[in-house]
Design an enzyme around this catalytic site. Structure first.
Site, short mmCIF file in Angstrom:
data_model
loop_
_atom_site.label_atom_id
_atom_site.label_comp_id
_atom_site.label_asym_id
_atom_site.label_seq_id
_atom_site.Cartn_x
_atom_site.Cartn_y
_atom_site.Cartn_z
N GLU A 32 77.45 48.78 19.48
CA GLU A 32 77.97 49.99 18.49
C GLU A 32 78.24 48.89 17.48
OE1 GLU A 32 78.43 52.68 17.12
OE2 GLU A 32 77.78 53.76 19.31
N TYR A 115 85.96 54.00 13.18
CA TYR A 115 84.46 54.19 13.42
C TYR A 115 84.66 53.61 15.04
CZ TYR A 115 79.52 54.35 15.10
OH TYR A 115 77.82 54.88 15.57
N ASP A 133 80.06 57.39 10.85
CA ASP A 133 79.40 56.56 10.53
C ASP A 133 78.23 56.96 9.11
OD1 ASP A 133 77.21 58.00 11.20
OD2 ASP A 133 76.39 55.53 12.18
#
Ligand code: SF4
Length: 369
Positions: A32, A115, A133
């Site tokens: 990520e 996020y 996102d």
């Protein structure tokens, strides 16, 4: 209805990506972080090398930060690597190397925004946490017909509320990835493939013909121009490098000595003594490059210089070992212009340069990198 359709579509169409083969929170987290602002194809080899070298958070926390920065070289946004190292230390020192499973706890770690915390909590622990996102924002804004700016303020808040409402239920991790994947593969910003979309029947933007307007195109702020001069010095098969300050542009990374302004060889000789603390005995123009960052445009004059061997504030790095140094893409680009062909071949750095970039080499016109 929407939730079920998204899950079904994701399971049938998801890409086989290396980070999708594991639910280990460490692996999810690394992927990520790397994927922020960076394309999947670019991330894939970095991720595989990174996981092979540092397979868990303890290995990462114990590593020399310079080696981690070197492994990150060319991926850009180096602040990510710094925050990652800080978070790894906190995880080892305060959590015995284990990741908290709740988004609220994850958010207390360095570099974990809303996020990232939501992505790790949902994908690794199947917690009902939303992760919004750019892709997810576009999908939800179109699906619900949200007009106006959804990148910040009330628009962004509305999108997060919609994502929060969608999160609870079967397989929150797959749901998170389904939204991201739909935005990446089908609901693209331009020319979305609505005919292949699992939620087209529920899509407000499609039914009202407002797909092109939702979300509205971002107004890009003009990039700040930063003129520089890079000094390329090679002595006994080694290149002169300067470590950049701990904060600011290219923090902690290694670049050729840099001077403010696009200077002539004569001006650079005067300025080097004053600003860098060493005398250069000769300087020749070697070209110019342009390097674009998110908010800045770097226009750099490249000068090939003669520098003394004993400069305490700088380091000489063997050309053949440069690939192990923490150097940003801009350094690789400066070297394409400032090194001879033979020297360049020794560095093995060419593949790091971005394909879309161009350099202008003295006397050779423009060359694609
Ligand atoms: Fe996006 Fe089209 Fe699907 Fe609407 S129907 S969510 S615009 S791909």
């Amino acid at each position: 209805m929407v939730r079920r359709a998204l899950l079904k579509w994701y399971r049938a169409h998801k890409r086989d990506l290396p980070w999708r083969r594991s639910k280990d929170p460490y692996a999810v987290w690394i992927s990520e972080i790397m994927l922020q602002q960076t394309r999947v194809d670019t991330v894939r080899p970095y991720y595989e090398r990174f996981m092979e070298r540092w397979p868990d958070v303890r290995a990462l926390a114990a590593e020399d930060p310079d080696n981690v920065r070197a492994a990150w070289s060319g991926l850009g946004y180096y602040r990510r690597a710094r925050m990652m190292l800080e978070a790894a230390s906190v995880l080892v020192e305060q959590h015995d190397g284990a990741f908290p499973s709740e988004a609220a706890e994850l958010r207390k770690l360095p570099g974990f925004g809303r996020y990232t915390a939501g992505a790790v909590a949902s994908i690794a622990f199947d917690r009902p946490a939303a992760a919004v996102d750019g892709n997810v924002t576009r999908v939800l804004a179109r699906l619900h017909g949200i007009e106006g700016d959804v990148s910040k303020g009330p628009g962004a808040k509305q999108v997060w509320s919609l994502a929060d409402a969608l999160a609870p239920g079967e397989s929150p991790g797959d749901l998170t990835q389904a939204l991201i994947e739909l935005g990446a593969l089908v609901c693209a910003s331009r020319n979305p493939r609505c005919e292949s979309c699992p939620v087209s029947a529920q899509c407000a933007a499609r039914s009202t013909g407002r797909i092109e307007q939702i979300p509205p195109p971002k107004k890009r702020a003009a990039k700040k121009l930063l003129p520089l001069t890079a000094l390329i010095a090679v002595r006994d098969g080694a290149l002169l490098l300067a470590r950049q300050p701990e904060s600011g542009l290219f923090a902690n990374l290694w670049c050729p000595p840099l001077l403010d302004g696009q200077l002539s060889p004569e001006a650079a000789m005067d300025e080097a003594a004053r600003a860098l603390g060493f005398e250069i005995s000769g300087a020749e123009p070697a070209g110019q490059i342009r390097h674009l960052l998110t908010h800045r445009q770097l226009d750099i004059n490249i000068l090939r210089i003669e520098a003394p061997a004993d400069i305490k504030s700088h380091r000489w790095a063997k050309l053949a070992e440069l690939k192990d140094w923490a150097i940003p893409s801009v350094t690789a680009k400066c070297l394409r212009a400032g090194l001879t062909q033979r020297e360049r071949a020794q560095t093995q750095l060419i593949e790091r340069s971005t394909a879309a970039s161009r350099i202008k080499t003295a006397g050779q016109g423009e060359l694609p990198l």
